[in-house]
Design an enzyme around this catalytic site. Structure first.
Site, PDB file in Angstrom:
ATOM      1  N   ASP A 133      35.714  54.692  46.804  1.00 36.46           N
ATOM      2  CA  ASP A 133      34.992  53.525  46.274  1.00 36.46           C
ATOM      3  C   ASP A 133      35.714  52.235  46.659  1.00 36.46           C
ATOM      4  O   ASP A 133      35.114  51.247  47.049  1.00 36.46           O
ATOM      5  CB  ASP A 133      34.931  53.630  44.741  1.00 36.46           C
ATOM      6  CG  ASP A 133      34.149  54.873  44.306  1.00 36.46           C
ATOM      7  OD1 ASP A 133      33.072  55.092  44.883  1.00 36.46           O
ATOM      8  OD2 ASP A 133      34.636  55.620  43.447  1.00 36.46           O
ATOM      9  N   GLY A 144      46.269  33.027  58.210  1.00 35.21           N
ATOM     10  CA  GLY A 144      47.702  32.870  58.499  1.00 35.21           C
ATOM     11  C   GLY A 144      48.506  32.725  57.211  1.00 35.21           C
ATOM     12  O   GLY A 144      47.959  32.851  56.115  1.00 35.21           O
ATOM     13  N   ASP A 177      35.991  46.995  48.109  1.00 37.83           N
ATOM     14  CA  ASP A 177      37.169  47.030  48.990  1.00 37.83           C
ATOM     15  C   ASP A 177      38.064  45.811  48.773  1.00 37.83           C
ATOM     16  O   ASP A 177      37.573  44.723  48.448  1.00 37.83           O
ATOM     17  CB  ASP A 177      36.731  47.098  50.449  1.00 37.83           C
ATOM     18  CG  ASP A 177      36.072  48.440  50.753  1.00 37.83           C
ATOM     19  OD1 ASP A 177      35.645  48.652  51.910  1.00 37.83           O
ATOM     20  OD2 ASP A 177      35.959  49.264  49.807  1.00 37.83           O
ATOM     21  N   GLU A 182      47.953  40.227  56.108  1.00 43.26           N
ATOM     22  CA  GLU A 182      49.233  40.724  56.639  1.00 43.26           C
ATOM     23  C   GLU A 182      50.132  39.570  57.098  1.00 43.26           C
ATOM     24  O   GLU A 182      51.337  39.738  57.300  1.00 43.26           O
ATOM     25  CB  GLU A 182      49.000  41.701  57.784  1.00 43.26           C
ATOM     26  CG  GLU A 182      50.267  42.407  58.252  1.00 43.26           C
ATOM     27  CD  GLU A 182      51.160  42.818  57.094  1.00 43.26           C
ATOM     28  OE1 GLU A 182      52.193  42.130  56.870  1.00 43.26           O
ATOM     29  OE2 GLU A 182      50.835  43.769  56.379  1.00 43.26           O
ATOM     30  N   HIS A 230      45.105  41.315  40.591  1.00 42.80           N
ATOM     31  CA  HIS A 230      44.032  40.295  40.617  1.00 42.80           C
ATOM     32  C   HIS A 230      42.870  40.797  41.468  1.00 42.80           C
ATOM     33  O   HIS A 230      41.710  40.797  41.043  1.00 42.80           O
ATOM     34  CB  HIS A 230      44.587  38.986  41.195  1.00 42.80           C
ATOM     35  CG  HIS A 230      43.552  37.910  41.391  1.00 42.80           C
ATOM     36  ND1 HIS A 230      43.423  36.840  40.538  1.00 42.80           N
ATOM     37  CD2 HIS A 230      42.604  37.743  42.352  1.00 42.80           C
ATOM     38  CE1 HIS A 230      42.416  36.056  40.956  1.00 42.80           C
ATOM     39  NE2 HIS A 230      41.917  36.582  42.062  1.00 42.80           N
ATOM     40  N   HIS A 252      38.578  41.955  40.885  1.00 43.41           N
ATOM     41  CA  HIS A 252      37.323  41.689  41.611  1.00 43.41           C
ATOM     42  C   HIS A 252      36.647  43.007  41.986  1.00 43.41           C
ATOM     43  O   HIS A 252      35.430  43.141  41.865  1.00 43.41           O
ATOM     44  CB  HIS A 252      37.607  40.892  42.895  1.00 43.41           C
ATOM     45  CG  HIS A 252      38.074  39.495  42.671  1.00 43.41           C
ATOM     46  ND1 HIS A 252      37.510  38.647  41.754  1.00 43.41           N
ATOM     47  CD2 HIS A 252      39.092  38.793  43.255  1.00 43.41           C
ATOM     48  CE1 HIS A 252      38.131  37.475  41.773  1.00 43.41           C
ATOM     49  NE2 HIS A 252      39.101  37.536  42.666  1.00 43.41           N
ATOM     50  N   ASP A 282      71.308  39.612  16.164  1.00 49.35           N
ATOM     51  CA  ASP A 282      70.055  39.601  16.939  1.00 49.35           C
ATOM     52  C   ASP A 282      69.846  38.266  17.650  1.00 49.35           C
ATOM     53  O   ASP A 282      69.258  38.209  18.722  1.00 49.35           O
ATOM     54  CB  ASP A 282      68.849  39.783  15.998  1.00 49.35           C
ATOM     55  CG  ASP A 282      68.917  41.099  15.248  1.00 49.35           C
ATOM     56  OD1 ASP A 282      69.554  42.041  15.770  1.00 49.35           O
ATOM     57  OD2 ASP A 282      68.362  41.178  14.141  1.00 49.35           O
TER      58      ASP A 282
END
Lengths: 82, 367
Positions: free
Chosen positions: B57, B75, B93, B98, B119, B123, B328
């Site tokens: 999926d 870029g 997808d 990269e 994130h 979507h 503490d």
């Protein structure tokens, strides 16, 4: 001092591309619509400023440009992918 | 959500990692992706299964520039990644640019793959962008502490509008304790520009000399990229700096802004590797020394030389009589140290190291 014209022009082009990518801005190509384009672009700038909680001026000020230059997700903020 | 709120019409969703970035170990990529899916499965009925061949999926890939869809990458910087709403084919997808430098850390020299993947997978499940600063679905990347990362309530509300939770209510942070709860304890306390901040979990009680009321905030409302649950905090007023400690890392902030290059490991202050966390910290403006409390011992750190003093650690009980063996939280005000252990508070004269009185921890809240 007034911004150097090419810098200003460069920023405007960058902003146009940003608004096209994320705010569904479509520029009328023919120069007949120059004034209409400017208004349309100002509206889209307002939409982007409102989304990010910036002062809504419709002007491409420094804060607005800086926000546009932040690394981000490629999904539009106001429209899904067609 | 996207227009018409596309969503997966099933609870079992598959994903496949098509390729890897050379910036990270494959195992780190797989862990980041799996952790990102876990974030969403923890608040919905969805279950995610990884497949290693054929169509899944959600197909996950790294690519640069034009990569076969209508949204080429740009870029380094700018657009980091994008993903498509639920649907067949390219639907769901997620593509990662990269040309970015991907990392498993949360430093400033690259983009944390877990945060960006979490994130983008939002979507892939049908969420659009949020304009709530600090929400995961906010469009702009924000480096955050990713250990026990928690979804913002806005993200939970969004995803649960699409996928109704069937199990017990989602992992919400525990409610804020009452100011005058006699059993109230704190994780950390510090002064900040004349005010005093009391921390517990993701909550902050803010006591200001200018207002009588105690202000109630959350840590993320001041420092969105810091996740609650500090162990210790202290202010060096001369440099307008506050340092926050959590597990074996620490951050320096000045007002609302986090100094670049943080978090740093606490060992960089001079702690031995055997020390994995700090219980409390307090700075003495007069001597310019900071006391760090760990277990039943404490260290003294010289802020001028930025180094630990010789002859430490020493036993807390030996030098601070009457406050017990561990603490503490601690802060200093008007020539006194205030030490907190459980729901008790100990006021100690700094110079004489003498216990003045014992109070309830929340005595500052006009109870």
């Amino acid at each position: 001092f007034p911004a150097v014209p090419e810098k200003k022009e460069e920023d405007t082009q960058f902003a146009k591309k940003y608004l096209e990518s994320f705010y569904d801005f479509k520029e009328e190509k023919s120069s007949l619509f120059k004034a209409k384009n400017l208004n349309h672009m100002a509206d889209k700038i307002r939409e982007m400023q409102s989304f990010f909680g910036l002062e809504v001026t419709g002007e491409l000020n420094r804060k607005t440009l800086d926000m546009m230059k932040q690394p981000r997700c490629g999904i539009p903020d106001v429209r899904s992918y067609s | 959500t996207f227009p018409y709120s596309p969503k997966w019409k099933k609870e079992d969703v598959t994903y496949r990692i098509l390729n890897y970035t050379p910036d990270m170990l494959q195992a780190d990529v797989e862990e980041a992706i799996a952790k990102a899916f876990q974030l969403w499965s923890s608040v919905t009925p969805l279950r995610f299964t990884r497949v290693y061949s054929g169509q899944a999926d959600i197909m996950i890939s790294f690519a640069a520039g034009f990569h076969g869809d209508f949204y080429s990458f740009d870029g380094p910087g700018g657009t980091l990644a994008h993903a498509y709403p639920p649907g067949s084919g390219i639907g769901g997808d997620a593509h990662f640019d990269e040309d970015e430098n991907w990392t498993k850390f949360t430093t400033y020299s690259g983009y944390n793959l877990f945060l960006v993947a979490a994130h983008e997978l939002g979507h892939s499940l049908g969420l659009g962008h949020s304009n709530v600063f600090g929400a995961l679905m906010y469009p702009i990347y924000m480096a955050k502490d990713t250990r026990d990362y928690q979804l913002h309530q806005d993200d939970i509300d969004g995803i649960q509008a699409l996928y109704e939770p069937t199990r017990t209510t989602p992992s919400k942070p525990p409610p804020r304790p009452e100011d005058c709860d006699p059993h109230l304890t704190f994780d950390a306390i510090t002064t900040l520009r004349g005010e005093t901040l009391f921390f517990k979990g993701s909550y902050v009680w803010r006591k200001s000399p200018y207002f009588s009321e105690i202000e109630h905030d959350t840590i993320s409302s001041f420092w969105p990229s810091l996740i609650g649950g500090f162990d210790a905090a202290y202010e060096v007023d001369k440099t307008d700096r506050v340092l926050f400690f959590k597990d074996d890392q620490y951050w320096a902030v000045s007002g609302y802004s986090i100094e670049s290059g943080f978090p740093k490991p606490i060992q960089s202050l001079g702690f031995p590797t055997s020390v994995r966390k700090v219980d409390a910290a307090v700075h003495d403006h007069n001597t310019k020394k900071t006391n760090f409390f760990v277990g039943n011992k404490y260290w003294s750190f010289n802020e001028n030389t930025q180094s630990m003093e010789r002859g430490y650690p020493r036993k807390i009980a030996a030098d601070f009589r009457g406050i017990g063996h561990t603490i503490d939280a601690a802060f200093q005000k008007n020539g006194y140290f205030y030490f907190f252990r459980g729901s008790n508070q100990y006021q100690v004269d700094i110079k004489k190291r003498k216990l003045i009185r014992t109070m309830k921890s929340n005595s500052w809240f006009n109870c």
